[in-house]
Scaffold this motif. Structure first.
Motif, PDB file in Angstrom:
ATOM      1  N   GLY A  77       0.810  -1.206   0.000  1.00 22.73           N
ATOM      2  CA  GLY A  77       0.000   0.000   0.000  1.00 22.73           C
ATOM      3  C   GLY A  77       0.850   1.265   0.000  1.00 22.73           C
ATOM      4  O   GLY A  77       2.077   1.219   0.151  1.00 22.73           O
ATOM      5  N   HIS A  78       0.180   2.387  -0.156  1.00 23.74           N
ATOM      6  CA  HIS A  78       0.837   3.695  -0.175  1.00 23.74           C
ATOM      7  C   HIS A  78       1.639   3.878   1.106  1.00 23.74           C
ATOM      8  O   HIS A  78       1.136   3.678   2.211  1.00 23.74           O
ATOM      9  CB  HIS A  78      -0.231   4.782  -0.302  1.00 23.74           C
ATOM     10  N   ALA A  79       2.913   4.238   0.961  1.00 20.26           N
ATOM     11  CA  ALA A  79       3.818   4.330   2.103  1.00 20.26           C
ATOM     12  C   ALA A  79       4.415   5.728   2.218  1.00 20.26           C
ATOM     13  O   ALA A  79       4.272   6.566   1.312  1.00 20.26           O
ATOM     14  CB  ALA A  79       4.931   3.289   1.976  1.00 20.26           C
ATOM     15  N   VAL A  80       5.088   5.971   3.324  1.00 21.04           N
ATOM     16  CA  VAL A  80       5.658   7.291   3.582  1.00 21.04           C
ATOM     17  C   VAL A  80       6.632   7.709   2.486  1.00 21.04           C
ATOM     18  O   VAL A  80       6.682   8.882   2.102  1.00 21.04           O
ATOM     19  CB  VAL A  80       6.340   7.316   4.971  1.00 21.04           C
ATOM     20  N   ASN A  81       7.411   6.768   1.967  1.00 15.90           N
ATOM     21  CA  ASN A  81       8.332   7.128   0.882  1.00 15.90           C
ATOM     22  C   ASN A  81       7.582   7.531  -0.383  1.00 15.90           C
ATOM     23  O   ASN A  81       8.052   8.391  -1.136  1.00 15.90           O
ATOM     24  CB  ASN A  81       9.301   5.977   0.576  1.00 15.90           C
ATOM     25  N   ASN A  82       6.387   6.925  -0.631  1.00 17.18           N
ATOM     26  CA  ASN A  82       5.552   7.370  -1.749  1.00 17.18           C
ATOM     27  C   ASN A  82       5.062   8.793  -1.509  1.00 17.18           C
ATOM     28  O   ASN A  82       5.047   9.628  -2.417  1.00 17.18           O
ATOM     29  CB  ASN A  82       4.345   6.449  -1.929  1.00 17.18           C
ATOM     30  N   LEU A  83       4.639   9.055  -0.269  1.00 15.23           N
ATOM     31  CA  LEU A  83       4.159  10.387   0.102  1.00 15.23           C
ATOM     32  C   LEU A  83       5.252  11.425  -0.093  1.00 15.23           C
ATOM     33  O   LEU A  83       4.999  12.547  -0.552  1.00 15.23           O
ATOM     34  CB  LEU A  83       3.695  10.367   1.561  1.00 15.23           C
ATOM     35  N   GLU A  84       6.478  11.056   0.247  1.00 17.10           N
ATOM     36  CA  GLU A  84       7.612  11.978   0.139  1.00 17.10           C
ATOM     37  C   GLU A  84       8.244  11.988  -1.251  1.00 17.10           C
ATOM     38  O   GLU A  84       9.176  12.753  -1.513  1.00 17.10           O
ATOM     39  CB  GLU A  84       8.675  11.604   1.182  1.00 17.10           C
ATOM     40  N   SER A  85       7.747  11.118  -2.139  1.00 21.23           N
ATOM     41  CA  SER A  85       8.242  11.027  -3.527  1.00 21.23           C
ATOM     42  C   SER A  85       9.732  10.749  -3.586  1.00 21.23           C
ATOM     43  O   SER A  85      10.474  11.358  -4.371  1.00 21.23           O
ATOM     44  CB  SER A  85       7.906  12.301  -4.319  1.00 21.23           C
ATOM     45  N   ILE A  86      10.188   9.794  -2.741  1.00 20.03           N
ATOM     46  CA  ILE A  86      11.593   9.409  -2.786  1.00 20.03           C
ATOM     47  C   ILE A  86      11.726   7.913  -3.073  1.00 20.03           C
ATOM     48  O   ILE A  86      10.834   7.118  -2.763  1.00 20.03           O
ATOM     49  CB  ILE A  86      12.342   9.748  -1.476  1.00 20.03           C
ATOM     50  N   ILE A  87      12.841   7.553  -3.676  1.00 23.71           N
ATOM     51  CA  ILE A  87      13.163   6.154  -3.935  1.00 23.71           C
ATOM     52  C   ILE A  87      13.701   5.546  -2.640  1.00 23.71           C
ATOM     53  O   ILE A  87      14.668   6.053  -2.068  1.00 23.71           O
ATOM     54  CB  ILE A  87      14.203   6.033  -5.059  1.00 23.71           C
ATOM     55  N   HIS A 122       9.729   4.040   6.724  1.00 22.94           N
ATOM     56  CA  HIS A 122       8.842   4.119   5.567  1.00 22.94           C
ATOM     57  C   HIS A 122       7.661   3.151   5.683  1.00 22.94           C
ATOM     58  O   HIS A 122       7.431   2.306   4.811  1.00 22.94           O
ATOM     59  CB  HIS A 122       9.608   3.902   4.259  1.00 22.94           C
ATOM     60  N   PRO A 123       6.890   3.279   6.771  1.00 21.66           N
ATOM     61  CA  PRO A 123       5.694   2.455   6.942  1.00 21.66           C
ATOM     62  C   PRO A 123       4.566   2.929   6.032  1.00 21.66           C
ATOM     63  O   PRO A 123       4.701   3.933   5.312  1.00 21.66           O
ATOM     64  CB  PRO A 123       5.334   2.686   8.416  1.00 21.66           C
ATOM     65  N   LEU A 124       3.440   2.250   6.105  1.00 24.10           N
ATOM     66  CA  LEU A 124       2.257   2.638   5.341  1.00 24.10           C
ATOM     67  C   LEU A 124       1.665   3.934   5.891  1.00 24.10           C
ATOM     68  O   LEU A 124       1.685   4.183   7.098  1.00 24.10           O
ATOM     69  CB  LEU A 124       1.195   1.544   5.410  1.00 24.10           C
ATOM     70  N   LEU A 150      20.907   6.197  -7.035  1.00 25.67           N
ATOM     71  CA  LEU A 150      19.644   6.950  -7.082  1.00 25.67           C
ATOM     72  C   LEU A 150      18.770   6.695  -5.856  1.00 25.67           C
ATOM     73  O   LEU A 150      17.708   7.308  -5.720  1.00 25.67           O
ATOM     74  CB  LEU A 150      18.867   6.592  -8.356  1.00 25.67           C
ATOM     75  N   ASP A 151      19.212   5.814  -4.963  1.00 28.67           N
ATOM     76  CA  ASP A 151      18.455   5.581  -3.741  1.00 28.67           C
ATOM     77  C   ASP A 151      18.356   6.874  -2.933  1.00 28.67           C
ATOM     78  O   ASP A 151      19.304   7.667  -2.884  1.00 28.67           O
ATOM     79  CB  ASP A 151      19.132   4.500  -2.895  1.00 28.67           C
ATOM     80  N   ASP A 152      17.190   7.093  -2.330  1.00 28.19           N
ATOM     81  CA  ASP A 152      16.936   8.277  -1.499  1.00 28.19           C
ATOM     82  C   ASP A 152      16.950   9.569  -2.312  1.00 28.19           C
ATOM     83  O   ASP A 152      17.238  10.647  -1.787  1.00 28.19           O
ATOM     84  CB  ASP A 152      17.939   8.365  -0.338  1.00 28.19           C
ATOM     85  N   THR A 153      16.622   9.454  -3.598  1.00 26.31           N
ATOM     86  CA  THR A 153      16.449  10.646  -4.441  1.00 26.31           C
ATOM     87  C   THR A 153      15.011  10.667  -4.940  1.00 26.31           C
ATOM     88  O   THR A 153      14.219   9.745  -4.706  1.00 26.31           O
ATOM     89  CB  THR A 153      17.421  10.640  -5.641  1.00 26.31           C
ATOM     90  N   ILE A 154      14.631  11.691  -5.664  1.00 24.94           N
ATOM     91  CA  ILE A 154      13.256  11.875  -6.127  1.00 24.94           C
ATOM     92  C   ILE A 154      12.835  10.759  -7.089  1.00 24.94           C
ATOM     93  O   ILE A 154      13.644  10.256  -7.887  1.00 24.94           O
ATOM     94  CB  ILE A 154      13.093  13.268  -6.779  1.00 24.94           C
ATOM     95  N   VAL A 155      11.560  10.357  -7.007  1.00 28.89           N
ATOM     96  CA  VAL A 155      11.091   9.196  -7.779  1.00 28.89           C
ATOM     97  C   VAL A 155      11.151   9.406  -9.289  1.00 28.89           C
ATOM     98  O   VAL A 155      11.206   8.423 -10.037  1.00 28.89           O
ATOM     99  CB  VAL A 155       9.649   8.792  -7.387  1.00 28.89           C
ATOM    100  N   THR A 156      11.141  10.648  -9.751  1.00 24.75           N
ATOM    101  CA  THR A 156      11.244  10.865 -11.198  1.00 24.75           C
ATOM    102  C   THR A 156      12.564  10.355 -11.750  1.00 24.75           C
ATOM    103  O   THR A 156      12.711  10.184 -12.965  1.00 24.75           O
ATOM    104  CB  THR A 156      11.065  12.353 -11.537  1.00 24.75           C
ATOM    105  N   ASN A 157      13.529  10.067 -10.868  1.00 26.46           N
ATOM    106  CA  ASN A 157      14.800   9.498 -11.329  1.00 26.46           C
ATOM    107  C   ASN A 157      14.663   8.056 -11.816  1.00 26.46           C
ATOM    108  O   ASN A 157      15.598   7.519 -12.429  1.00 26.46           O
ATOM    109  CB  ASN A 157      15.857   9.582 -10.228  1.00 26.46           C
TER     110      ASN A 157
END
Length: 242
Positions: free
Chosen positions: A30-40, A51-53, A136-143
């Motif tokens: 499910g949607h997680a904190v890293n998704n919310l923050e848009s980071i890999i 990075h929990p749900l 690219l870990d811990d960078t923006i998901v567009t990467n």
């Protein structure tokens, strides 16, 4: 601009199984904190601890139980008999673990062939971890867009960022399936994992060119049966939209 699949030299060298004794299903977390923050978030040192749900992700995880039940029931109808067992395995990343607990708890009272599913506890396995995205870990998901075009060309590419190549992901999920095939028969097996991992697994198992996996995006909390040697089982390819 659409990226064409590379030539045969870059194709995955790992063959799909000739047959399977079990039926496999994939559930994306499910949607997680890293998704919310848009980071890999691909580092085990981080992803297994934080990075929990989110609240939305918890809802998606619980709701995925009905989709998983329906997918198993559809497979039962297709094969003409009930499964002898239902098992579950999960990535040890926090977001996948939490999804497995919420989904399986909600699945327990649901009925398959007139019987309650009952309690199932997912087994942790590192083979279902998130794909490692290297530099690219811990960078923006567009990467991700800096990696997927290279994946389309070569299943063994690290995209120049020390990413885990597609073929390495296939290698570990293939190892998991080979082990489960040796240990179980006539079992419905659910995998709780991550987008790239389950997309690579599904595309490879279908017999399609695994390099195209990024076109078959799993939504958070989505459930799919993993069908062997049937490219038509894949959803319609979608353009990436990050």
């Amino acid at each position: 601009t659409p990226v064409a699949v590379g030539d045969s030299d870059g194709a995955c060298r790992i063959a799909i199984p000739a047959s399977l004794s079990n039926t496999y299903f994939a559930v994306r977390h499910g949607h997680a904190v890293n998704n919310l923050e848009s980071i890999i978030s691909s580092s085990p040192d981080v992803g297994t601890k934080i990075h929990p749900l989110t609240e939305l992700g918890k809802e998606q995880a619980a709701e995925s139980s009905s989709a998983l039940c329906a997918a198993i029931q559809t497979a039962v109808v297709k094969r003409g008999k009930a499964f002898a067992h239902i098992l579950a395995f999960t990535s040890d990343f926090t977001r996948a673990r939490e999804t497995s607990v919420l989904c399986l708890n909600a699945l327990a009272p649901l009925c398959l062939d007139g019987k309650e599913v009952g309690h199932i506890e997912a087994v942790l396995t590192t083979e279902l971890r998130e794909r490692w995205f290297g530099d690219l870990d811990d960078t923006i998901v567009t990467n991700y867009n800096m990696v997927w075009p290279s994946d389309m060309k070569d299943a063994r590419s690290d995209a120049g960022y020390k990413c885990e190549p597609v073929e390495k992901v296939v290698e570990r999920v293939h190892s998991l399936i080979a082990r489960l095939e040796a240990e179980h028969q006539d079992t419905a097996i659910a995998f709780f994992s991550h987008a790239d991992t389950v997309q690579i697994l599904q595309t490879w198992m279908s017999g399609a060119d695994v390099r195209t996996f990024s076109q078959f995006r799993f939504k958070n909390g989505e459930v799919r049966e993993l069908v062997l040697n049937d490219p038509e089982s894949l959803p319609c390819p979608q353009p990436l939209d990050l």
